[in-house]
Design a protein around this motif. Structure first.
Motif, PDB file in Angstrom:
ATOM      1  N   LEU A  60       0.832  -1.205   0.000  1.00  0.00           N
ATOM      2  CA  LEU A  60       0.000   0.000   0.000  1.00  0.00           C
ATOM      3  C   LEU A  60       0.869   1.259   0.000  1.00  0.00           C
ATOM      4  O   LEU A  60       0.591   2.207  -0.733  1.00  0.00           O
ATOM      5  CB  LEU A  60      -0.932   0.000   1.214  1.00  0.00           C
ATOM      6  CG  LEU A  60      -1.835   1.219   1.394  1.00  0.00           C
ATOM      7  CD1 LEU A  60      -2.780   1.362   0.208  1.00  0.00           C
ATOM      8  CD2 LEU A  60      -2.613   1.121   2.683  1.00  0.00           C
ATOM      9  N   ASP A  61       1.925   1.259   0.794  1.00  0.00           N
ATOM     10  CA  ASP A  61       2.846   2.407   0.814  1.00  0.00           C
ATOM     11  C   ASP A  61       3.477   2.622  -0.557  1.00  0.00           C
ATOM     12  O   ASP A  61       3.602   3.758  -1.024  1.00  0.00           O
ATOM     13  CB  ASP A  61       3.941   2.204   1.873  1.00  0.00           C
ATOM     14  CG  ASP A  61       3.389   2.264   3.291  1.00  0.00           C
ATOM     15  OD1 ASP A  61       2.276   2.795   3.483  1.00  0.00           O
ATOM     16  OD2 ASP A  61       4.087   1.766   4.214  1.00  0.00           O
ATOM     17  N   ALA A  63       2.192   1.699  -3.472  1.00  0.00           N
ATOM     18  CA  ALA A  63       1.149   2.176  -4.395  1.00  0.00           C
ATOM     19  C   ALA A  63       0.862   3.658  -4.168  1.00  0.00           C
ATOM     20  O   ALA A  63       0.661   4.413  -5.126  1.00  0.00           O
ATOM     21  CB  ALA A  63      -0.124   1.351  -4.223  1.00  0.00           C
ATOM     22  N   GLN A  64       0.858   4.082  -2.908  1.00  0.00           N
ATOM     23  CA  GLN A  64       0.622   5.495  -2.606  1.00  0.00           C
ATOM     24  C   GLN A  64       1.751   6.370  -3.154  1.00  0.00           C
ATOM     25  O   GLN A  64       1.494   7.433  -3.718  1.00  0.00           O
ATOM     26  CB  GLN A  64       0.474   5.700  -1.102  1.00  0.00           C
ATOM     27  CG  GLN A  64      -0.830   5.178  -0.555  1.00  0.00           C
ATOM     28  CD  GLN A  64      -0.895   5.198   0.964  1.00  0.00           C
ATOM     29  OE1 GLN A  64       0.126   5.221   1.642  1.00  0.00           O
ATOM     30  NE2 GLN A  64      -2.112   5.171   1.486  1.00  0.00           N
ATOM     31  N   GLU A  80      -3.699   4.181  -8.168  1.00  0.00           N
ATOM     32  CA  GLU A  80      -4.822   4.570  -7.306  1.00  0.00           C
ATOM     33  C   GLU A  80      -5.820   3.425  -7.132  1.00  0.00           C
ATOM     34  O   GLU A  80      -6.359   3.217  -6.046  1.00  0.00           O
ATOM     35  CB  GLU A  80      -5.517   5.813  -7.867  1.00  0.00           C
ATOM     36  CG  GLU A  80      -4.697   7.076  -7.711  1.00  0.00           C
ATOM     37  CD  GLU A  80      -5.282   8.276  -8.449  1.00  0.00           C
ATOM     38  OE1 GLU A  80      -6.243   8.097  -9.238  1.00  0.00           O
ATOM     39  OE2 GLU A  80      -4.761   9.380  -8.242  1.00  0.00           O
ATOM     40  N   GLU A  83      -4.263   1.067  -4.822  1.00  0.00           N
ATOM     41  CA  GLU A  83      -4.318   1.644  -3.473  1.00  0.00           C
ATOM     42  C   GLU A  83      -5.675   1.379  -2.819  1.00  0.00           C
ATOM     43  O   GLU A  83      -5.750   1.004  -1.650  1.00  0.00           O
ATOM     44  CB  GLU A  83      -4.050   3.148  -3.562  1.00  0.00           C
ATOM     45  CG  GLU A  83      -3.995   3.852  -2.247  1.00  0.00           C
ATOM     46  CD  GLU A  83      -3.741   5.341  -2.397  1.00  0.00           C
ATOM     47  OE1 GLU A  83      -4.021   6.063  -1.433  1.00  0.00           O
ATOM     48  OE2 GLU A  83      -3.282   5.793  -3.466  1.00  0.00           O
ATOM     49  N   THR A  87      -6.189  -0.957   0.429  1.00  0.00           N
ATOM     50  CA  THR A  87      -6.765  -0.353   1.631  1.00  0.00           C
ATOM     51  C   THR A  87      -7.870  -1.239   2.197  1.00  0.00           C
ATOM     52  O   THR A  87      -7.944  -1.460   3.408  1.00  0.00           O
ATOM     53  CB  THR A  87      -7.322   1.055   1.314  1.00  0.00           C
ATOM     54  OG1 THR A  87      -6.260   1.859   0.795  1.00  0.00           O
ATOM     55  CG2 THR A  87      -7.897   1.716   2.552  1.00  0.00           C
TER      56      THR A  87
END
Length: 152
Positions: A60-61, A63-64, A80, A83, A87
């Motif tokens: 996730l980090d 992808a962000q 996005e 992400e 999430t």
């Protein structure tokens, strides 16, 4: 409850259990060995979920950061979408992990006696009691529990 601290405690306990399980003195005591194996299995399951949680958090980090730094619109859109998916997955894993981190109830591993009797109501009550017995018996089979009919 701090998840990271709890995970570190579980990892530490896992290391202790591995050392105890490899000790020849423990291997000669079947009851102690069974108890340690049961605890080890519970901790291993919790740490497996923790591992998936940490991998998902790392993904996730990434992808962000990709979504924030990418100049390409298509790549940004894909990041996005990833992400959003991660999430949701992280939220599910966190719920699972928190449930695993709750200490077990001491009486959960104890035996139980269930008495089912047909009350007043004649044949209908007897049929209901039989259905209720079959329901509990099937549930126990699904959970892998042993059942024993004491009297009928």
């Amino acid at each position: 409850m701090n998840i990271n601290e709890e995970i570190l405690k579980k990892r530490s306990r896992q290391t202790e259990l591995e050392a105890q399980l490899s000790d020849p003195a423990v291997l000669s005591k079947p009851k102690k060995l069974e108890e340690l194996n049961r605890e080890y299995a519970a901790i291993k399951e919790c740490l497996d979920i923790a591992g998936r949680y940490e991998k998902t958090k790392t993904a996730l980090d990434e992808a962000q950061s990709t979504a924030a730094e990418s100049a390409d619109e298509e790549m940004k859109t894909l990041a996005e979408q990833e992400e959003e998916r991660l999430t949701e997955e992280l939220s599910k894993l966190e719920t699972e992990l928190l449930a695993e981190l709750v200490p077990p109830e001491p009486l959960d591993s104890k035996n139980v006696y269930v008495e089912i009797r047909a009350g007043t109501g004649g044949d209908e009550a007897g049929l209901f009691a039989a259905d209720l017995y079959r329901m509990y018996q099937r549930y126990a089979e699904l959970k892998g529990w042993k059942t024993n009919l004491v009297a009928s």
